[in-house]
Write an enzyme that holds these catalytic residues in place. Sequence first.
Site, PDB file in Angstrom:
ATOM      1  N   GLU A  61       0.827  -1.210   0.000  1.00 54.34           N
ATOM      2  CA  GLU A  61       0.000   0.000   0.000  1.00 54.34           C
ATOM      3  C   GLU A  61       0.862   1.262   0.000  1.00 54.34           C
ATOM      4  OE1 GLU A  61      -2.910  -0.433   3.131  1.00 54.34           O
ATOM      5  OE2 GLU A  61      -3.967  -2.010   2.022  1.00 54.34           O
ATOM      6  N   LYS A 122      -4.513   7.404  -9.089  1.00 51.26           N
ATOM      7  CA  LYS A 122      -3.437   8.246  -9.612  1.00 51.26           C
ATOM      8  C   LYS A 122      -2.084   7.574  -9.409  1.00 51.26           C
ATOM      9  CE  LYS A 122      -5.851  12.644  -8.857  1.00 51.26           C
ATOM     10  NZ  LYS A 122      -5.831  13.940  -8.127  1.00 51.26           N
ATOM     11  N   LEU A 124      -1.461   4.293  -9.163  1.00 50.11           N
ATOM     12  CA  LEU A 124      -1.329   3.160 -10.071  1.00 50.11           C
ATOM     13  C   LEU A 124      -1.021   3.633 -11.483  1.00 50.11           C
ATOM     14  CD1 LEU A 124      -1.509   0.136 -10.633  1.00 50.11           C
ATOM     15  CD2 LEU A 124      -3.983   0.414 -10.952  1.00 50.11           C
ATOM     16  N   HIS A 141      -5.664  -3.733  -3.464  1.00 51.24           N
ATOM     17  CA  HIS A 141      -6.372  -4.242  -2.289  1.00 51.24           C
ATOM     18  C   HIS A 141      -7.800  -3.728  -2.284  1.00 51.24           C
ATOM     19  CE1 HIS A 141      -2.244  -4.580  -0.021  1.00 51.24           C
ATOM     20  NE2 HIS A 141      -2.294  -5.294  -1.138  1.00 51.24           N
ATOM     21  N   GLU A 188      -4.933  -8.395  -1.887  1.00 57.35           N
ATOM     22  CA  GLU A 188      -5.339  -8.497  -0.474  1.00 57.35           C
ATOM     23  C   GLU A 188      -6.791  -8.065  -0.416  1.00 57.35           C
ATOM     24  OE1 GLU A 188      -2.993  -6.362   2.578  1.00 57.35           O
ATOM     25  OE2 GLU A 188      -4.935  -5.750   3.412  1.00 57.35           O
ATOM     26  N   TYR A 193     -12.075  -3.462   6.399  1.00 54.99           N
ATOM     27  CA  TYR A 193     -10.687  -3.148   6.717  1.00 54.99           C
ATOM     28  C   TYR A 193     -10.536  -2.836   8.195  1.00 54.99           C
ATOM     29  CZ  TYR A 193     -12.245   1.760   6.119  1.00 54.99           C
ATOM     30  OH  TYR A 193     -12.911   2.958   6.200  1.00 54.99           O
ATOM     31  N   GLY A 194      -9.273  -2.808   8.626  1.00 54.58           N
ATOM     32  CA  GLY A 194      -8.990  -2.546  10.034  1.00 54.58           C
ATOM     33  C   GLY A 194      -9.110  -3.790  10.895  1.00 54.58           C
ATOM     34  N   GLY A 195      -8.855  -4.942  10.313  1.00 50.87           N
ATOM     35  CA  GLY A 195      -8.929  -6.193  11.076  1.00 50.87           C
ATOM     36  C   GLY A 195     -10.263  -6.887  11.010  1.00 50.87           C
ATOM     37  N   GLY A 233      -7.157 -11.808  13.531  1.00 49.82           N
ATOM     38  CA  GLY A 233      -8.079 -10.752  13.111  1.00 49.82           C
ATOM     39  C   GLY A 233      -9.491 -11.290  12.968  1.00 49.82           C
ATOM     40  N   TYR A 235     -11.429 -10.986  10.515  1.00 49.52           N
ATOM     41  CA  TYR A 235     -11.729 -11.477   9.173  1.00 49.52           C
ATOM     42  C   TYR A 235     -10.944 -12.740   8.821  1.00 49.52           C
ATOM     43  CZ  TYR A 235      -7.876  -8.077   8.267  1.00 49.52           C
ATOM     44  OH  TYR A 235      -6.730  -7.330   8.305  1.00 49.52           O
TER      45      TYR A 235
END
Length: 395
Positions: A61, A122, A124, A141, A188, A193-195, A233, A235
């Site tokens: 990232e 932008k 990428l 991701h 990914e 997101y965030g776990g 996590g 997820y």
Amino acid sequence: MTVEDWDNINQFSEKVGWKLIFGLNVLLRNHDNRWDYTNAMELIEYTIKRGYHVDWELGNEPNSFRKTTGRELDASILAEDFKTLRGILQSRVELKNCLLAGPDITSSGLDKYYGFGIHPDKYLDAFLRAAPDVTNATTWHQYYIDGKTAVLENFTDPNILDMLIREIEKIKDIVNRYKPGSSIWLGETGSAYGGGAPNLSDAYVAGFMWLDKLGVAAANGLDIVIRQQFYNGHYALLDKHLNPNPDYWLSVIYKRLVGSKVLSAKVMNFDLYANEVTDNNQCVRVYAHCTASTDYPVGSITMYALSLCKEHTTKIVLSDDLSKLAVDEYLLTPHGDEALTTKRVDLNGKILKMPSDSTLPDFIPRHLQPGDDILIPPLTFGFFVLVDAQANACL
């Protein structure tokens, strides 16, 4: 990471039949802001010595480094770093067949969350403009929602699920400007997101996002989807005690039944009240592939479907000659009174659980005879094998 850690990772991957791809640290920099690959070379040389086969990424990232590390790495500079790594791989005969994937930008659908970095689209574009041919696959991701604010209804909201379609379209548009028709991976991905979202990303309801994501990705030509994550996590596929979460069972059955050849599937909705057929149906989603399992004759079709309908059972009617086939049903439903938030899953009415720490259960289908109804209860999903369909694309 220690040498012992690296050995364990590789040996585990070999034993379970996984392909290992490892992300090298791009934030180790020289005084002139070039990538310092000294540490990477130590790892690569050891990997060669041990005979491990590893594919590679560089950084994670990078467009959000300003937010996550307080540093910034321009896309054009990262492109030069990737060229350096490609040169290293090409310089050794043992590494020439290794894949290099990147740049692993953040989700383009979450502008607010990544507002402290460079917009992923932008970034990428700039990366591919500077190095269009350096990677074997372009990676990004994707998550649908914030794990801290997610609610149950998010996981079955068709508008949220459709975010992925729009993201894929944007990513493909950028990639096709510089390397048309090349491989694109979801490098990914998960639900939130965030776990992940507590008691949601690790519950039955998360399967709607996961199964739809697999279907959408395949139908739109993505070659690989990498799930975040196997362990640790909310997820994760396994809980902290190494017990399977619902998405684990979904993943295992998917891998066993769903082949890589994607077929076209279209859902036509029959409205009983209007007495008409339409193709406007956000309630039921259906995807189809050639069957992967050797338990079925070559030419069989695996259809997987999810019902976002909150109240009524859906009847799937197969068209034309398909209606004359026997069907093996693998219907996954919530177990117990917790409904969509349960951590336990039934397969055709029987709870899925490990007979022992090292043994998977038998996944026994319900056999439907030609003409039997294919029924999907509200807010459930499942797989349906059209046995010996003799599909030309699958022969």
